[in-house]
Design a protein around this motif. Structure first.
Motif, PDB file in Angstrom:
ATOM      1  N   UNK A 178      28.338 -33.911  12.071  1.00 53.45           N
ATOM      2  CA  UNK A 178      29.191 -34.362  10.774  1.00 53.45           C
ATOM      3  C   UNK A 178      30.694 -34.140  11.638  1.00 53.45           C
ATOM      4  N   UNK A 179      30.844 -32.826  12.345  1.00 54.94           N
ATOM      5  CA  UNK A 179      32.343 -32.660  12.628  1.00 54.94           C
ATOM      6  C   UNK A 179      32.517 -33.709  13.798  1.00 54.94           C
ATOM      7  N   UNK A 180      31.473 -33.823  14.727  1.00 55.71           N
ATOM      8  CA  UNK A 180      31.836 -34.645  15.769  1.00 55.71           C
ATOM      9  C   UNK A 180      32.127 -35.998  15.325  1.00 55.71           C
ATOM     10  N   UNK A 181      31.510 -36.488  14.272  1.00 55.16           N
ATOM     11  CA  UNK A 181      31.932 -37.819  13.583  1.00 55.16           C
ATOM     12  C   UNK A 181      33.288 -37.821  13.038  1.00 55.16           C
ATOM     13  N   UNK A 182      33.800 -36.871  12.621  1.00 59.38           N
ATOM     14  CA  UNK A 182      35.196 -36.789  11.995  1.00 59.38           C
ATOM     15  C   UNK A 182      36.109 -36.689  13.228  1.00 59.38           C
ATOM     16  N   UNK A 183      35.692 -35.978  14.380  1.00 60.33           N
ATOM     17  CA  UNK A 183      36.606 -36.039  15.340  1.00 60.33           C
ATOM     18  C   UNK A 183      36.928 -37.121  15.976  1.00 60.33           C
ATOM     19  N   UNK A 238      32.268 -26.229   1.955  1.00 61.78           N
ATOM     20  CA  UNK A 238      31.381 -26.260   2.536  1.00 61.78           C
ATOM     21  C   UNK A 238      31.621 -27.056   3.849  1.00 61.78           C
ATOM     22  N   UNK A 239      32.017 -28.239   3.584  1.00 63.35           N
ATOM     23  CA  UNK A 239      32.395 -29.210   4.894  1.00 63.35           C
ATOM     24  C   UNK A 239      33.618 -28.789   5.541  1.00 63.35           C
ATOM     25  N   UNK A 240      34.502 -28.126   4.915  1.00 63.51           N
ATOM     26  CA  UNK A 240      35.471 -27.695   5.538  1.00 63.51           C
ATOM     27  C   UNK A 240      35.410 -26.568   6.442  1.00 63.51           C
ATOM     28  N   UNK A 241      34.309 -25.744   6.003  1.00 62.16           N
ATOM     29  CA  UNK A 241      33.922 -24.536   6.705  1.00 62.16           C
ATOM     30  C   UNK A 241      33.066 -25.101   8.012  1.00 62.16           C
ATOM     31  N   UNK A 242      32.451 -26.256   7.976  1.00 60.91           N
ATOM     32  CA  UNK A 242      31.508 -26.847   9.186  1.00 60.91           C
ATOM     33  C   UNK A 242      32.796 -27.324  10.010  1.00 60.91           C
ATOM     34  N   UNK A 243      33.853 -27.841   9.641  1.00 59.40           N
ATOM     35  CA  UNK A 243      34.851 -28.527  10.344  1.00 59.40           C
ATOM     36  C   UNK A 243      35.513 -27.287  11.296  1.00 59.40           C
ATOM     37  N   UNK A 244      35.837 -26.147  10.285  1.00 55.35           N
ATOM     38  CA  UNK A 244      36.348 -24.972  10.984  1.00 55.35           C
ATOM     39  C   UNK A 244      35.584 -24.451  12.298  1.00 55.35           C
ATOM     40  N   UNK A 245      34.021 -24.193  11.807  1.00 49.97           N
ATOM     41  CA  UNK A 245      33.142 -23.792  12.770  1.00 49.97           C
ATOM     42  C   UNK A 245      33.090 -24.550  14.356  1.00 49.97           C
ATOM     43  N   UNK A 246      33.214 -25.829  14.124  1.00 54.51           N
ATOM     44  CA  UNK A 246      33.225 -26.646  15.187  1.00 54.51           C
ATOM     45  C   UNK A 246      34.554 -27.240  15.936  1.00 54.51           C
ATOM     46  N   UNK A 247      35.442 -26.459  15.269  1.00 52.78           N
ATOM     47  CA  UNK A 247      36.948 -26.830  15.842  1.00 52.78           C
ATOM     48  C   UNK A 247      37.059 -26.209  17.105  1.00 52.78           C
ATOM     49  N   UNK A 248      37.498 -26.568  18.219  1.00 51.67           N
ATOM     50  CA  UNK A 248      37.742 -25.889  19.451  1.00 51.67           C
ATOM     51  C   UNK A 248      38.656 -24.823  19.342  1.00 51.67           C
ATOM     52  N   UNK A 249      38.373 -23.833  20.210  1.00 53.22           N
ATOM     53  CA  UNK A 249      39.368 -22.599  19.777  1.00 53.22           C
ATOM     54  C   UNK A 249      40.588 -22.781  19.991  1.00 53.22           C
TER      55      UNK A 249
END
Length: 280
Positions: free
Chosen positions: A17-22, A118-129
């Protein structure tokens, strides 16, 4: 560009999901926790409200930005010259809601808001440092207890054939907020613009949930998550005689949240509302 359809319960759902958003600014979820029967009931009940005289008792407030916005005061998208062909009702946690619609509307608001965290926590988790270093606080915390998160119930009326040439149900625009959650509407029409400038239909099967990046998250992530332009096109044939009901939840941070060196959430929002012509 393909908008990725992600099963909410899949083991790699958060990453996909996060990859799709990016990659696209959009994602589509299936098997999500928003009850379809609740969404369908809200569509039917609010359509009846829009078709009634009761809406005139809830005319919008320029100061509060809640209540009913008639087609005459509807938005003009940034960069557009014609008003969108729509009417809508703005609902905030503190705002006005017709009593007979309040229970179901509040339930939807709570379920969708919890999913958004929850979705924003997914985004946070898979955002590059190196990108996450821009966030002034965790993304899901930005919307916690926010009084600015907005539920908009939209009605796009049947077309009469008398619409101004070039006008659309919703002209091309980006959303202002962090993240937008949108159950599939009762009629198709939503399109997203890819990086080549082509317009693509977004899946609208009942039971899907469309999520898109807003300008505030693009700002906070220094452009890593793109706020993609989207629009609602006018139907032709039989579809032109039908109402289209839509139920987006716009996730807004608390006003004091710092998005970037340039903006707080409050300064960004007020700038955009003035551009849309709905705030002095």
């Amino acid at each position: 560009m393909n908008v990725r359809v992600v099963d909410y319960h899949a083991p790699d759902a958060a990453e996909q999901f996060t990859r799709s958003l990016h990659e696209t600014g959009f994602g589509v979820l299936v098997n999500h926790p928003v009850p379809q029967d609740l969404v369908e009931k809200i569509y039917a009940d609010w359509l009846a409200f829009f078709n009634s005289q009761a809406k005139y008792d809830y005319a919008f407030s320029m100061e509060r930005q809640d209540g009913w916005f008639s087609p005459e005061v509807s938005e003009t998208a940034k960069g557009a010259t014609l008003k969108d062909i729509k009417e809508y009702f703005h609902i905030y946690p503190w705002g006005r809601v017709p009593p007979q619609l309040k229970a179901d509307t509040d339930r939807y608001y709570a379920i969708a808001n919890q999913l958004a965290q929850e979705l924003l926590s997914w985004v946070q988790q898979y955002t590059p440092a190196h990108i996450a270093a821009h966030y002034t606080e965790p993304l899901s915390h930005m919307i916690a207890d926010s009084q600015k998160t907005l539920l908009r119930v939209l009605r796009y009326p049947p077309l009469t054939g008398q619409e101004p040439a070039g006008s659309l149900r919703a002209a091309a625009h980006g959303d202002i907020n962090l993240l937008t959650i949108l159950p599939a509407a009762n009629e198709p029409g939503l399109q997203v613009q890819d990086k080549q400038g082509e317009w693509l239909d977004v899946p609208c099967d009942f039971g899907t949930l469309v999520v898109n990046i807003g300008d505030m998250l693009q700002e906070a992530s220094a452009g890593y998550y793109p706020s993609t332009q989207h629009r609602v096109v006018n139907p032709s044939g039989e579809g032109a005689s039908k109402n289209r009901i839509s139920l987006p939840l716009f996730l807004h941070p608390r006003p004091e949240v710092v998005l970037s060196e340039r903006y707080t959430a409050d300064s960004y929002l007020n700038e955009r509302l003035r551009e849309l012509g709905v705030k002095m």
